[in-house]
Scaffold this motif. Structure first.
Motif, PDB file in Angstrom:
ATOM      1  N   LEU A   1       0.820  -1.205   0.000  1.00  0.00           N
ATOM      2  CA  LEU A   1       0.000   0.000   0.000  1.00  0.00           C
ATOM      3  C   LEU A   1       0.858   1.260   0.000  1.00  0.00           C
ATOM      4  O   LEU A   1       0.558   2.236  -0.694  1.00  0.00           O
ATOM      5  N   ASN A   2       1.936   1.259   0.785  1.00  0.00           N
ATOM      6  CA  ASN A   2       2.826   2.419   0.794  1.00  0.00           C
ATOM      7  C   ASN A   2       3.496   2.619  -0.563  1.00  0.00           C
ATOM      8  O   ASN A   2       3.661   3.747  -1.036  1.00  0.00           O
ATOM      9  N   ALA A   3       3.896   1.510  -1.186  1.00  0.00           N
ATOM     10  CA  ALA A   3       4.548   1.607  -2.499  1.00  0.00           C
ATOM     11  C   ALA A   3       3.599   2.198  -3.540  1.00  0.00           C
ATOM     12  O   ALA A   3       3.985   3.076  -4.325  1.00  0.00           O
ATOM     13  N   THR A   4       2.348   1.724  -3.547  1.00  0.00           N
ATOM     14  CA  THR A   4       1.387   2.271  -4.502  1.00  0.00           C
ATOM     15  C   THR A   4       1.041   3.721  -4.169  1.00  0.00           C
ATOM     16  O   THR A   4       0.890   4.556  -5.076  1.00  0.00           O
ATOM     17  N   ALA A   5       0.945   4.022  -2.869  1.00  0.00           N
ATOM     18  CA  ALA A   5       0.620   5.391  -2.462  1.00  0.00           C
ATOM     19  C   ALA A   5       1.681   6.373  -2.928  1.00  0.00           C
ATOM     20  O   ALA A   5       1.379   7.424  -3.518  1.00  0.00           O
ATOM     21  N   PHE A   6       2.929   6.055  -2.683  1.00  0.00           N
ATOM     22  CA  PHE A   6       4.004   6.977  -3.047  1.00  0.00           C
ATOM     23  C   PHE A   6       4.281   6.969  -4.544  1.00  0.00           C
ATOM     24  O   PHE A   6       4.827   7.937  -5.075  1.00  0.00           O
ATOM     25  N   THR A   7       3.904   5.883  -5.226  1.00  0.00           N
ATOM     26  CA  THR A   7       3.996   5.903  -6.685  1.00  0.00           C
ATOM     27  C   THR A   7       3.044   6.944  -7.258  1.00  0.00           C
ATOM     28  O   THR A   7       3.408   7.734  -8.138  1.00  0.00           O
ATOM     29  N   GLY A   8       1.821   6.951  -6.756  1.00  0.00           N
ATOM     30  CA  GLY A   8       0.866   7.965  -7.195  1.00  0.00           C
ATOM     31  C   GLY A   8       1.322   9.366  -6.846  1.00  0.00           C
ATOM     32  O   GLY A   8       1.217  10.292  -7.657  1.00  0.00           O
ATOM     33  N   ALA A   9       1.840   9.514  -5.621  1.00  0.00           N
ATOM     34  CA  ALA A   9       2.321  10.826  -5.200  1.00  0.00           C
ATOM     35  C   ALA A   9       3.552  11.259  -5.982  1.00  0.00           C
ATOM     36  O   ALA A   9       3.803  12.452  -6.153  1.00  0.00           O
TER      37      ALA A   9
END
Length: 486
Positions: A431-439
């Motif tokens: 979830l953190n990886a996908t979150a920061f990818t979007g950011a």
């Protein structure tokens, strides 16, 4: 399915709270337990420390938005190049979250928190002094790495401390509330230290077009400009500012001190550990929940990944660019820009606070779908208000966006934990990886579209993303309801 398997709490963690069924709650109050139980006092201390670390992240996020014009002035950049700062920040957080996922189970968690927070504080204090563009990019990237490392620990600890109890679920919402509170306060503390530079304007005259007036950024520009295509540009009400005029370092020093205080708290927890206390986190076997086919479960996990990317692309960048959009397109003052940033975070806080009560009466998938629909309507309203320069409509739109966004992330975690897969370190890392990818990707498009095409693309892009996450929420809704009927 037993509660441990259902909710994903690692029973191997001896520091965790014992699991309690909701229908067999103890009648003893929390105050009674604090007075009479050393274990509960230890859990309270851990909860405060983790919430404090999360508040530091929220504080920094709330501070960067209104400070962004001053940061661009200090480094001598425009909006396109300035967007690289946000990109480097989220790239650093992506790297840091991956790094934290590897080392979190290999070293003492309190030492990890302490070291990351100390480095985080030093980097915050250094940012206002980075007058070179490359140095500013590096500072934001390193700030992101440090934040990404301890955000992994925050996610793991917030689920583990109290376990799958009502108290545990309330703590997750309260933790998000602490994040929102710090995000609200940060712009208010930062505003007095911002440059009080009025917005400048240029009048562009072309032989073949009508005269047009455009707001400029507030950094120094020559008063006599020329254009090869018979275009004369005159600058009105120009005043010069320089790095020496900025007092942003005072606001960022306050942030650095707060980070050091939380780091000291974690170091005290480390010193208070018993010699035989648990030093690292443990992981148990991870399995999907329910009787659906593995293919459908994996598709739903991909759907969650898309939702996480776009939801965080909005959440991490919307407020960061909100003040700049209002100052440059709506012709607002910097004080108003800081105020609407605080309103955005305050409404998020209201949404999180309301979630504490909503979870008792509404199921997570219903809250998720309702929140995405309302936020999409808010983005559409914001776009229309900006087109006609309707200031009141902008304020109303920000409220209608902030409240549902205060619900989405913690409610999504609850939904995943109860309906798809236990939220352990692997899922938290995903979830953190996908979150920061979007950011990471979002600032590139936003900065380019706002600078090269139109500032209104700030609104257009967020409308498109919000529509897509509404579709993700619809899939989650039907995934849950159809599973309930089987």
């Amino acid at each position: 399915m037993d509660k441990e398997g259902k909710y994903g709490v690692r029973s191997a963690d001896n520091d965790s709270a014992p699991m309690q069924d909701d229908d067999t709650k103890s009648k003893r109050s929390l105050c009674y337990e604090i007075r009479n139980s050393t274990a509960v006092r230890s859990l309270i201390a851990r909860s405060i420390a983790v919430s404090g670390a999360y508040m530091i992240l929220g504080w920094t996020k709330g501070q960067i938005g209104p400070a962004f014009p001053d940061i661009m002035m200090i480094s001598g950049t425009d909006l396109t190049k300035g967007s690289t700062f946000m990109t480097s920040l989220y790239a650093g957080q992506l790297v840091g979250s991956v790094l934290g996922g590897f080392i979190y189970s290999e070293m003492n968690k309190y030492i990890l928190f302490t070291a990351a927070l100390v480095l985080y504080s030093f980097t915050i204090a250094a940012i206002p002094w980075c007058s070179l563009y490359g140095l500013m990019v590096a500072a934001f990237a390193f700030l992101g790495v440090c934040g990404g490392v301890f955000v992994v620990g925050i996610g793991s600890e917030s689920v583990t401390i109290w376990g799958p109890t009502t108290r545990g679920r309330s703590y997750i919402m309260a933790n998000s509330g602490a994040y929102a509170i710090s995000s609200v306060l940060a712009p208010l503390v930062t505003a007095p230290f911002l440059l009080k530079q009025p917005v400048n304007y240029i009048t562009i005259t072309n032989k073949t077009t009508k005269n047009t007036t455009h707001p400029l950024s507030t950094w120094p520009i020559s008063t006599n400009l020329s254009h090869p295509n018979n275009m004369n540009i005159s600058l009105l009400n120009s005043t010069s500012v320089s790095q020496e005029d900025s007092r942003l370092y005072l606001a960022f020093t306050i942030s650095a001190v707060l980070s050091l205080i939380i780091a000291l708290f974690f170091f005290i927890l480390y010193c208070q550990q018993s010699p035989g206390g648990k030093q690292t986190a443990a992981n148990s076997k991870l399995d999907f929940i329910g009787t659906r086919s593995l293919f459908l479960k994996r598709l739903q996990l991909i759907n969650i990944g898309v939702f996480s990317i776009l939801q965080n692309a909005i959440d991490f960048t919307f407020v960061g660019y909100l003040a700049t959009f209002c100052i440059q397109y709506m012709n607002w003052t910097k004080s108003l820009g800081a105020s609407i940033t605080s309103v955005a975070f305050f409404t998020r806080l209201l949404g999180t606070a309301s979630g504490v009560f909503l979870v008792k009466y509404m199921r997570p998938h219903i809250i998720i779908l309702s929140s995405t629909v309302i936020s999409t309507a808010g983005f559409i309203c914001l776009t229309l208000s900006a087109v006609v320069h309707f200031d009141i409509g902008v304020w109303i739109s920000i409220c209608s966006i902030g409240i549902p966004f205060g619900l989405l992330w913690p409610i999504m975690l609850s939904w995943i934990n109860e309906n798809l897969i236990p939220v352990q370190s692997e899922i938290s890392g995903f979830l953190n990886a996908t979150a920061f990818t979007g950011a990471l990707v979002a600032p590139i498009f936003i900065g380019y579209m706002m600078e090269e095409i139109s500032l209104l693309w700030f609104c257009y892009l967020f409308c498109i993303k919000s529509v897509v996450i509404t579709g993700n929420a619809v899939w989650m809704f039907f995934y849950t309801t159809s599973d309930d009927t089987t």
